[in-house]
Motif scaffolding. Sequence first.
Motif, mmCIF file in Angstrom:
data_model
loop_
_atom_site.group_PDB
_atom_site.id
_atom_site.type_symbol
_atom_site.label_atom_id
_atom_site.label_comp_id
_atom_site.label_asym_id
_atom_site.label_seq_id
_atom_site.Cartn_x
_atom_site.Cartn_y
_atom_site.Cartn_z
ATOM 1 N N GLY A 401 23.869 36.427 -24.881
ATOM 2 C CA GLY A 401 24.591 36.708 -26.125
ATOM 3 C C GLY A 401 25.042 38.153 -26.235
ATOM 4 N N GLN A 402 25.534 38.505 -27.432
ATOM 5 C CA GLN A 402 26.166 39.811 -27.620
ATOM 6 C C GLN A 402 25.196 40.929 -27.982
ATOM 7 N N SER A 403 24.080 40.605 -28.619
ATOM 8 C CA SER A 403 23.196 41.662 -29.114
ATOM 9 C C SER A 403 22.550 42.420 -27.950
ATOM 10 N N SER A 404 22.323 43.719 -28.172
ATOM 11 C CA SER A 404 21.713 44.571 -27.151
ATOM 12 C C SER A 404 20.418 45.160 -27.693
ATOM 13 N N LYS A 405 19.488 45.416 -26.797
ATOM 14 C CA LYS A 405 18.244 46.087 -27.158
ATOM 15 C C LYS A 405 17.781 46.903 -25.956
ATOM 16 N N TYR A 406 16.602 47.463 -26.051
ATOM 17 C CA TYR A 406 16.084 48.361 -25.016
ATOM 18 C C TYR A 406 16.145 47.716 -23.632
ATOM 19 N N ALA A 433 21.677 31.122 -17.837
ATOM 20 C CA ALA A 433 22.091 31.290 -19.236
ATOM 21 C C ALA A 433 20.949 31.097 -20.214
ATOM 22 N N THR A 434 21.072 31.790 -21.347
ATOM 23 C CA THR A 434 20.218 31.535 -22.499
ATOM 24 C C THR A 434 20.929 30.519 -23.396
ATOM 25 N N SER A 435 20.510 30.406 -24.643
ATOM 26 C CA SER A 435 21.029 29.367 -25.538
ATOM 27 C C SER A 435 22.527 29.489 -25.801
ATOM 28 N N VAL A 436 23.131 30.653 -25.517
ATOM 29 C CA VAL A 436 24.549 30.860 -25.816
ATOM 30 C C VAL A 436 25.438 29.873 -25.064
ATOM 31 N N ALA A 437 24.949 29.305 -23.947
ATOM 32 C CA ALA A 437 25.765 28.375 -23.153
ATOM 33 C C ALA A 437 25.470 26.910 -23.465
#
Length: 754
Positions: A401-406, A433-437
């Motif tokens: 997905g689009q969100s970013s973190k450390y 893929a994660t759930s985004v797909a």
Amino acid sequence: MVKYIQHPLIKPDSAEQRLYQLDLAGKALSSSTLVVLPTGLGKTIVALLVMASRLETTGKKVVMLSPTKPLVEQHAAFFSQMLNLKPEEVMTFTGNLPPAKREKMWEKGRVIVSTPQVIENDLLTKRISLRDVAHITFDEAHRAVGNYSYTYIAEEYFNQAKEPLCLAITASPGSSDEKIAEVCESLHIEKVAVKTEDDSDVAPYIHHKQVEWVHLKLPDEMQSLKGLLDKVLEDRIQKLDELGYRLPYGKKTSKKELLGLQRKMQGQLRSGNPDPSVYSSISLMAEILKAGHAIEVIETQGVGALARYVDRLEREACTKGASKASKRLMEDLFMRQLSHRLKECGAEHPKLETVCNIVKEQLTSNPDSRVIVFTNFRDTAEMVTDALSEIEDINPVKFVGQSSKYKDKGLTQKQQVEIIDHFKQGNFNVLVATSVAEEGLDIPATDLVVFYEPIPSEIRSIQRKGRTGRKHAGRVVVLVTKGTRDEGYYWSSANREKKMQGNIKQLQETLATDEQENAFIKEKQRSLEDFDNNVEPADESGPEVVADQREIRSTVTRNLQKAGASLSVRTLEVGDYVVSENIAIERKESGDFVNSLIEGKLFEQISNLTRTYEKTILIIEGGGLFNARRINPSSIYGAMLSISMDFETTILHTRDAEETAALILQIAKRQQGKDKKPINPHGKKAAPILSKQQEYIVSAIPQLGPQAARNLLEHFGSVEAVMKACEEELREVKLIGPKTAARIREVVCSEYKG
């Protein structure tokens, strides 16, 4: 011989004629309908048939809503290819388009394909109207619950349009009666049409989907790591028990039950005079949730994924605003042992090797195959991608997905679209893929789908399986670790899928029975309306409320409009809502209130508000105010006292967005009365005072924080004097050491090279 659909607005020989699709489209044209159809059987074709019919018979525009940008672009390309329309008549709406441009495009377009958030925003800001929309298709309709944008758009559509008709399409509406009923109610559904793989008109188009379950054992070395986490969890559970909060199932208490208990504790905090033990219990609950997640990671993901998670926990514990729970957890003896042993651990979860072998075997036997590997966590996706990339002829790509973190940068929507295109073309042959797909992506050549772990959600499980077996036979492999929560998720998902199929059939029968009653009621309503022609329409215009553009992200604006406010959205320099010439309102969710206090923004915002408006109100929305960032309650009480007494700002509390909207509406009604005088928001943010500007200039030098900058200014008296000081003079100031002093002189004296 293949027969094709014949329709003036559908290009010849472009869409195969299938009787079940024609049957579903016919039902959907008679009344607003929820269509449930297994993945890969052409839900989009059903939407195409309905849209083409409504375009032809009404001459108005139609809209299709889809949850993500990749899906929107996929559908827009499909309709452009299939419909006999000019290219400029099929419009794609996403957040990348400027609002003013969307407004002009809306007027010209006949087919609008959009994300729901964009349409919701344009409705709230009154850039568009749904009055002349003949039809809306809600793709992935199972999302139409709670505050999701679909529910608001559907409500506005049925309020505004003269002849509204909507089609809701999904492969998986949910396993519970309540969930399916909520979707139907949200979208004003009158009929449910279901097709299953067992139906005679569908069976000829079904491609076999082989589902395999691979059971694996957790290695002894990983069991030992899990044992350390079990000790941490048991210790926290025992301490929680001593404080009067007993977990019903001990270590096996589900995350849902833990979160429910956490909400209960937060409710006790808001009761006014909570027992001091509640604070300790909430902190312990935070540790339990973190330790529980770590156990799930080691059981179902692997050593690499756990190492990344522990690294994030250690980083979190070292930050300035770290909670006591984070610090205490990472200071625990067993957590320190875990961190040390993770660095030396030579084992890895057997799933990783198994995935590599399964994918290698598939691509060796069929080099043109496409494979999707689904994982629940991004860390695992990265780990699997790295492992697969080491194997010859395997070209994997991570899809998240689009969100970013450390240490975890997300993908933009543009990058997501590009990756899918490359995957279709064969530049990548494995998508990790994660759930985004999970939802909707049309990749016909996917031969194999691998679940790195089972998932308890029947909707997501069906969506994942639906990525294969679309144009030819497909294969699904699910990896399960014995004796872990993998097994619980496996049984949960299987039972829910079975229950969902039964509920859909039952609901279909129930709605069919109710249809005659509904028709009778509508006829009675029409007959009563015949006698009401001479009644003067009531003035439905409510009090005016001006909302800041950024407030569209909340559901307060939606609730205001729903409650009858005459809402206008503008860019406000000061405040979030203005309800008269004299009154402005600042709204903060509890977490935002605490963050603003810590970051030093809160008093600046309140100061701007009180400087501009005669009367000011601060609304604090939601619970968890005293544990949002584990800040000392005295600091929060002190801030609220200062706002109330020093700034003479009224503080009001609400439970949620709906209550906030109701409160704002009441304030507007009381202030405006019957006159409804127009509102003219005014005021601008105050420029930073001189001292703040001076601190900003000095603190911009690397290695200088705000406090060091203040110390320098207090010592030397001006920015100019700071810049002229030599290293020896600088080192005399508190917090300025030799390295910092040298750095200041380097920045001030070095030649600028551009």
